[in-house]
Motif scaffolding. Structure first.
Motif, PDB file in Angstrom:
ATOM      1  N   UNK A   1      17.840  14.676   2.600  1.00 39.35           N
ATOM      2  CA  UNK A   1      17.372  15.861   3.319  1.00 39.35           C
ATOM      3  C   UNK A   1      18.119  16.034   4.627  1.00 39.35           C
ATOM      4  N   UNK A   2      18.436  14.919   5.290  1.00 39.54           N
ATOM      5  CA  UNK A   2      19.120  15.000   6.578  1.00 39.54           C
ATOM      6  C   UNK A   2      20.499  15.620   6.484  1.00 39.54           C
ATOM      7  N   UNK A   3      21.094  15.581   5.307  1.00 36.16           N
ATOM      8  CA  UNK A   3      22.437  16.153   5.142  1.00 36.16           C
ATOM      9  C   UNK A   3      22.426  17.665   5.032  1.00 36.16           C
ATOM     10  N   UNK A   4      21.265  18.235   4.700  1.00 37.54           N
ATOM     11  CA  UNK A   4      21.219  19.683   4.456  1.00 37.54           C
ATOM     12  C   UNK A   4      20.214  20.414   5.339  1.00 37.54           C
ATOM     13  N   UNK A   5      19.301  19.690   5.971  1.00 37.20           N
ATOM     14  CA  UNK A   5      18.257  20.350   6.737  1.00 37.20           C
ATOM     15  C   UNK A   5      18.737  20.774   8.119  1.00 37.20           C
ATOM     16  N   UNK A   6      18.131  21.861   8.603  1.00 30.43           N
ATOM     17  CA  UNK A   6      18.262  22.207  10.017  1.00 30.43           C
ATOM     18  C   UNK A   6      16.922  21.922  10.678  1.00 30.43           C
ATOM     19  N   UNK A   7      16.792  22.232  11.945  1.00 30.68           N
ATOM     20  CA  UNK A   7      15.580  21.889  12.683  1.00 30.68           C
ATOM     21  C   UNK A   7      14.345  22.539  12.063  1.00 30.68           C
ATOM     22  N   UNK A   8      14.460  23.811  11.679  1.00 28.63           N
ATOM     23  CA  UNK A   8      13.298  24.514  11.145  1.00 28.63           C
ATOM     24  C   UNK A   8      12.837  23.932   9.817  1.00 28.63           C
ATOM     25  N   UNK A   9      13.771  23.599   8.936  1.00 31.21           N
ATOM     26  CA  UNK A   9      13.375  23.039   7.648  1.00 31.21           C
ATOM     27  C   UNK A   9      12.841  21.621   7.810  1.00 31.21           C
ATOM     28  N   UNK A  10      13.337  20.890   8.802  1.00 32.40           N
ATOM     29  CA  UNK A  10      12.779  19.560   9.080  1.00 32.40           C
ATOM     30  C   UNK A  10      11.339  19.678   9.569  1.00 32.40           C
ATOM     31  N   UNK A  11      11.081  20.641  10.453  1.00 32.06           N
ATOM     32  CA  UNK A  11       9.719  20.871  10.927  1.00 32.06           C
ATOM     33  C   UNK A  11       8.804  21.199   9.754  1.00 32.06           C
ATOM     34  N   UNK A  12       9.264  22.056   8.852  1.00 33.27           N
ATOM     35  CA  UNK A  12       8.441  22.455   7.705  1.00 33.27           C
ATOM     36  C   UNK A  12       8.109  21.261   6.819  1.00 33.27           C
ATOM     37  N   UNK A  13       9.060  20.350   6.646  1.00 33.93           N
ATOM     38  CA  UNK A  13       8.807  19.189   5.801  1.00 33.93           C
ATOM     39  C   UNK A  13       7.805  18.236   6.456  1.00 33.93           C
ATOM     40  N   UNK A  14       7.952  18.032   7.759  1.00 36.02           N
ATOM     41  CA  UNK A  14       6.999  17.175   8.467  1.00 36.02           C
ATOM     42  C   UNK A  14       5.601  17.790   8.430  1.00 36.02           C
ATOM     43  N   UNK A  15       5.515  19.094   8.600  1.00 33.68           N
ATOM     44  CA  UNK A  15       4.215  19.759   8.574  1.00 33.68           C
ATOM     45  C   UNK A  15       3.560  19.661   7.197  1.00 33.68           C
TER      46      UNK A  15
ATOM     47  N   UNK B   1       0.863  -1.183   0.000  1.00 34.33           N
ATOM     48  CA  UNK B   1       0.000   0.000   0.000  1.00 34.33           C
ATOM     49  C   UNK B   1       0.900   1.233   0.000  1.00 34.33           C
ATOM     50  N   UNK B   2       1.723   1.344   1.025  1.00 37.60           N
ATOM     51  CA  UNK B   2       2.696   2.434   1.106  1.00 37.60           C
ATOM     52  C   UNK B   2       3.682   2.134   2.220  1.00 37.60           C
ATOM     53  N   UNK B   3       4.973   2.195   1.902  1.00 36.37           N
ATOM     54  CA  UNK B   3       6.012   1.898   2.887  1.00 36.37           C
ATOM     55  C   UNK B   3       6.469   3.133   3.651  1.00 36.37           C
ATOM     56  N   UNK B   4       5.694   4.219   3.579  1.00 37.56           N
ATOM     57  CA  UNK B   4       6.070   5.420   4.312  1.00 37.56           C
ATOM     58  C   UNK B   4       6.965   6.331   3.495  1.00 37.56           C
ATOM     59  N   UNK B   5       7.740   7.128   4.178  1.00 34.26           N
ATOM     60  CA  UNK B   5       8.595   8.106   3.508  1.00 34.26           C
ATOM     61  C   UNK B   5       9.695   7.415   2.717  1.00 34.26           C
ATOM     62  N   UNK B   6      10.039   8.008   1.590  1.00 31.84           N
ATOM     63  CA  UNK B   6      11.144   7.509   0.779  1.00 31.84           C
ATOM     64  C   UNK B   6      12.445   7.747   1.544  1.00 31.84           C
ATOM     65  N   UNK B   7      13.095   6.676   1.956  1.00 33.22           N
ATOM     66  CA  UNK B   7      14.254   6.817   2.842  1.00 33.22           C
ATOM     67  C   UNK B   7      15.461   7.421   2.142  1.00 33.22           C
ATOM     68  N   UNK B   8      15.528   7.281   0.830  1.00 34.59           N
ATOM     69  CA  UNK B   8      16.622   7.943   0.110  1.00 34.59           C
ATOM     70  C   UNK B   8      16.456   9.455   0.159  1.00 34.59           C
ATOM     71  N   UNK B   9      15.207   9.900   0.001  1.00 31.29           N
ATOM     72  CA  UNK B   9      14.961  11.337   0.106  1.00 31.29           C
ATOM     73  C   UNK B   9      15.212  11.817   1.528  1.00 31.29           C
ATOM     74  N   UNK B  10      14.810  11.000   2.527  1.00 24.93           N
ATOM     75  CA  UNK B  10      15.058  11.368   3.923  1.00 24.93           C
ATOM     76  C   UNK B  10      16.551  11.522   4.201  1.00 24.93           C
ATOM     77  N   UNK B  11      17.333  10.576   3.701  1.00 23.66           N
ATOM     78  CA  UNK B  11      18.771  10.619   3.953  1.00 23.66           C
ATOM     79  C   UNK B  11      19.391  11.850   3.317  1.00 23.66           C
TER      80      UNK B  11
ATOM     81  N   UNK C   1      22.377   6.472  12.833  1.00 19.65           N
ATOM     82  CA  UNK C   1      22.428   6.550  11.383  1.00 19.65           C
ATOM     83  C   UNK C   1      21.070   6.864  10.825  1.00 19.65           C
ATOM     84  N   UNK C   2      21.055   7.422   9.601  1.00 20.52           N
ATOM     85  CA  UNK C   2      19.805   7.715   8.923  1.00 20.52           C
ATOM     86  C   UNK C   2      19.073   6.415   8.652  1.00 20.52           C
ATOM     87  N   UNK C   3      17.742   6.478   8.471  1.00 19.65           N
ATOM     88  CA  UNK C   3      16.972   5.261   8.259  1.00 19.65           C
ATOM     89  C   UNK C   3      17.506   4.443   7.093  1.00 19.65           C
TER      90      UNK C   3
END
Length: 251
Positions: A71-85, A59-69, A244-246
């Motif tokens: 994003x984790x290299x460049x995001x700060x807390x505020x941009x992570x919050x914005x993506x989750x929102x 059905x859906x395996x959740x967030x694309x972990x490659x995209x998450x990884x 480590x990242x997911x």
């Protein structure tokens, strides 16, 4: 091949996640496509129902972990919050839809995939479906509205227990605890949901919209704490020496 396929049958919009090679994992672009598909369905005066399902064995395996990884290299807390929102807004928009929404869970629903399923009004699962709350196993916390919708579905104590233990439930277990409304065989899932959708369309769009309004959840409850805690978890997962990242797969 489009990542999202939409088929209109009568008064029902069938929306299929179509990334089977990655178990229909969700990217930022796919979130935007889903939102656009929902808005087109709502703008269709003949539509009364939307069915969300996946292609392949998930059905859906959740967030694309490659995209998450990445994003984790460049995001700060505020941009992570914005993506989750951003994901929260999609899920909440589905919850507020005037349409009757049905999740046809054809296989694996993991992480945010569980959130997408519970964003729908009715959840019908194939016998092979699984519901995996694997956030904690990845150093993350439930998000995409799951901290609210899981409690609404099964109660706070059970919801917290499933989240803490990173529960992985088969379709029958999900039915017993209230995560899903019906279970059918894999071969009959489409026909069962097709019949259900036709029945809902027969009720009339006006009746559906009014009934959903009558049962609407209180609007004062926000998801800002969920977004913040997940953003903090994501930052920790991306920091060398912490966690480590997911890994590629479910999230």
């Amino acid at each position: 091949m489009a990542d999202l396929e939409v088929e209109v049958v009568g008064g029902t919009h069938w929306v299929r996640l179509n990334r089977p090679q990655v178990l229909n994992a969700i990217t930022t672009a796919l979130k935007d496509e889903l939102l656009a598909a929902l808005e087109r369905a709502e703008d269709d005066p003949g539509a009364a129902c939307l069915v969300l399902t996946g292609t392949g064995r998930a059905f859906c395996a959740g967030a694309d972990t490659r995209e998450l990884a990445a994003a984790g290299e460049v995001e700060n807390l505020l941009t992570s919050v914005a993506r989750v929102e951003r994901t929260q807004r999609l899920v909440e928009r589905m919850r507020r839809s005037r349409l009757a929404t049905v999740a046809a869970v054809n296989g694996i629903a993991a992480g945010g995939g569980v959130s997408l399923a519970l964003a729908c009004d009715i959840v019908v699962a194939a016998g092979s479906a699984r519901f995996a709350l694997l956030f904690g196993a990845r150093g993350l916390v439930p998000d995409a509205g799951l901290t609210r919708h899981l409690v609404e579905s099964i109660g706070r104590r059970r919801a917290l227990a499933l989240a803490l233990t990173c529960a992985d439930l088969d379709a029958d277990e999900a039915l017993r605890c209230g995560l899903v409304d019906a279970v059918t065989s894999d071969d009959e899932l489409v026909s069962r949901v097709t019949e259900l959708a036709a029945d809902l369309v027969g009720r009339g769009a006006h009746t559906i919209a009014l009934t959903k309004r009558a049962f609407a959840a209180p609007q004062h409850s926000d998801l800002s704490l969920e977004a913040l805690t997940q953003a903090v978890a994501l930052q920790g997962a991306a920091t060398p020496g912490t966690r480590t990242a997911p890994a590629k797969g479910r999230s």
